[in-house]
Design an enzyme around this catalytic site. Structure first.
Site, PDB file in Angstrom:
ATOM      1  N   GLY A 230       0.819  -1.210   0.000  1.00  0.00           N
ATOM      2  CA  GLY A 230       0.000   0.000   0.000  1.00  0.00           C
ATOM      3  C   GLY A 230       0.847   1.251   0.000  1.00  0.00           C
ATOM      4  N   SER A 231       0.334   2.290   0.631  1.00  0.00           N
ATOM      5  CA  SER A 231       0.969   3.599   0.574  1.00  0.00           C
ATOM      6  C   SER A 231       2.257   3.632   1.389  1.00  0.00           C
ATOM      7  CB  SER A 231       0.014   4.673   1.100  1.00  0.00           C
ATOM      8  OG  SER A 231      -0.127   4.563   2.508  1.00  0.00           O
ATOM      9  N   VAL A 234       1.591   4.703   5.243  1.00  0.00           N
ATOM     10  CA  VAL A 234       1.111   3.644   6.140  1.00  0.00           C
ATOM     11  C   VAL A 234       2.186   2.572   6.313  1.00  0.00           C
ATOM     12  CG1 VAL A 234      -0.630   1.853   6.481  1.00  0.00           C
ATOM     13  CG2 VAL A 234      -1.297   4.083   5.566  1.00  0.00           C
ATOM     14  N   GLY A 235       2.859   2.233   5.225  1.00  0.00           N
ATOM     15  CA  GLY A 235       3.924   1.237   5.318  1.00  0.00           C
ATOM     16  C   GLY A 235       5.028   1.671   6.253  1.00  0.00           C
ATOM     17  N   GLU A 252       5.542  -3.638   0.407  1.00  0.00           N
ATOM     18  CA  GLU A 252       5.731  -3.157  -0.958  1.00  0.00           C
ATOM     19  C   GLU A 252       4.968  -1.855  -1.064  1.00  0.00           C
ATOM     20  OE1 GLU A 252       4.278  -4.313  -5.321  1.00  0.00           O
ATOM     21  OE2 GLU A 252       5.750  -5.713  -4.505  1.00  0.00           O
ATOM     22  N   CYS A 286       1.071   0.403  -8.316  1.00  0.00           N
ATOM     23  CA  CYS A 286       2.320   0.880  -7.726  1.00  0.00           C
ATOM     24  C   CYS A 286       3.469   0.842  -8.721  1.00  0.00           C
ATOM     25  CB  CYS A 286       2.673   0.048  -6.492  1.00  0.00           C
ATOM     26  SG  CYS A 286       2.859  -1.716  -6.823  1.00  0.00           S
TER      27      CYS A 286
END
Length: 471
Positions: A230-231, A234-235, A252, A286
């Protein structure tokens, strides 16, 4: 809210139960009408799901490889047997085209089949003996319980990318699908896994939102690995928490990917790949090419060809019309890239060569020229159907601009493969393509990603110890 065609329920210990919260709608992204519903799993339900996985995992790890292989293959057949239904579902839930839905379902099935094969091929290694009469072994041991959080753009295949090898190597999994796509990304997988014979508790699903369900799962103390796609923001939070608590995290995240066209490129090939790399699934991946960096000597010809082809693309409902691009996933997402990135870049001096208008969530893909490295469409990940073109004078300048931002996958086009290789070797990203832009899937890293190594030494002959140890 009335009965819908699908319900994304909470799956714990092999059984479905309603979520703790009220139901929320899942929209047909093109039609804008609800066709399914989901609820948010509570912290208590997340905890029960993880505890269920913890109980079930040792028994699953003990199942022999051939039996696991049969179950994974049965899992793949369950998806294949629902092919037509699932293609329609993926189109409706993600807003992608039929071609994208076929790719996603096909990737999911192939991932299961590949993992089923790989689990029978390598369980460790025999190492050189370091002592006479000693057998030295290294074996792959399951990590344990994996928490898996997946995004909305490829809900089924991005879940399966970790779910299939995770299960294959003896782990239990707790999955949180994205709120926008909880059916293809969660409910369908739970149904297929149960029908295929995945034991109760080995695979659990907890639908819900990120701030509540996702955060609860990512911070659960009984996970051995948290896997997040995800973003970047947040990661980063998930990785930071995992690091502070000595827990493994695999992420990722997005990147501001570059698409470089050198002065000797095959323009027809480069333009075709440019459209595919930037506009596949409305640019909402992505690995989307978000920055087109082109050498000046061919920039005008490249730009003209891109604009001509982009202007011909058909945008509409991919389930009901013959189109090339579907809707943007949400109004919020459309505003984020158009009002937040495209319009400020135009105000800063970029030119709109084509597109850039919308009818509801149907956005005509935009080509921007005169883009400088300071503009938002260059500095930020767009995640939408926008092709910003930046012109440079030298290959060295192009390379510098590629490496100026965090990237996930980049491309470089040149008729000279060795020139392309030399350029790629200087790019600071994990994946670089020369004269292509298609992402790599799977590979040899799966065993290492979902197991840890245990060393075992077996002494097969008598050995001599120091005299003092034998007194």
């Amino acid at each position: 809210m009335g009965l819908q065609e699908y319900e994304a329920q909470v799956w714990i210990d092999g059984w479905a139960e309603p979520p703790a919260s009220d139901w929320s709608p899942v929209l047909d992204k093109a039609a804008g009408t609800p066709f399914a519903r989901y609820g948010t799993a509570s912290a208590e339900q997340v905890d029960r799901a993880v505890r269920s996985a913890r109980r079930a995992q040792p028994g699953w790890a003990a199942v022999d490889a051939n039996a696991k292989c049969d179950i994974l293959r049965a899992f793949a057949r369950e998806l294949e047997n629902r092919h037509d239904e699932l293609i329609t579902l993926i189109i409706r839930e993600t807003g992608g085209t039929r071609e994208k839905a076929e790719e996603e379902l096909g990737q999911s099935i192939n991932q299961l089949l590949n993992s089923a094969t790989q689990l029978t091929e390598n369980a460790g290694a025999i190492l050189p003996p370091y002592k006479n009469g000693k057998i030295s072994l290294s074996r792959a041991v399951p990590l344990g319980v994996i928490g898996l959080i997946v995004p909305w753009n490829y809900p089924m295949s991005l879940a399966m990318r970790a779910l299939a090898p995770g299960l294959a190597y003896g782990n239990a999994v707790v999955l949180k699908p994205a709120e926008l796509t909880p059916i293809a990304g969660g409910q369908i997988l739970a149904e297929a896994a149960k029908a295929a014979g995945v034991p109760a508790g080995v695979f659990n699903v907890v639908p819900g939102d990120g701030p509540e369900t996702g955060k609860t799962l990512s911070e659960h103390p009984d996970l051995d690995l948290i896997h997040f796609t995800g973003s970047f923001e947040v990661g980063q939070q998930i990785s930071a928490f995992a690091g502070r608590n000595f827990r493994a995290a695999a992420t990722e995240l997005g990147g501001d990917n570059a698409f470089v066209v050198l002065d000797d490129a095959d323009l027809d090939q480069a333009v075709s790949c440019a459209l595919w790399s930037s506009l596949w699934y409305q640019g909402q991946t992505c690995i989307t090419a978000g920055r087109h960096i082109v050498l000046r000597s061919i920039a005008a010809e490249y730009t003209d060809a891109v604009v001509e082809r982009v202007a011909k693309l058909r945008v509409g409902d991919p389930l009901r019309d013959d189109v090339d691009l579907g809707p943007i996933i949400t109004e919020q997402q459309l505003k984020r890239f158009h009002e937040g990135l495209v319009e400020p870049s135009l105000a800063a001096g970029a030119k709109l060569a084509t597109g850039g208008t919308s009818d509801g969530l149907f956005y005509q893909p935009a080509v921007l020229t005169g883009v400088t490295p300071q503009m938002p469409v260059f500095t930020e990940e767009i995640f939408g159907p926008v092709l910003p073109i930046t012109v440079v004078d030298t290959e060295a300048e192009a390379l510098d601009l590629v490496n100026r931002h965090r990237t996930l996958m980049n491309s470089v086009f040149t008729r000279d493969p060795m020139r392309g290789l030399a350029f790629a070797e200087q790019v600071k990203s994990n994946e670089v393509h020369v004269n292509d832009g298609y992402a790599r899937h799977g590979g040899e890293g799966q065993l290492a990603g979902y197991t840890h190594r245990q060393w075992i030494g077996i002494q097969t002959t008598p050995t001599t110890y120091p005299a003092w140890a034998s007194k």
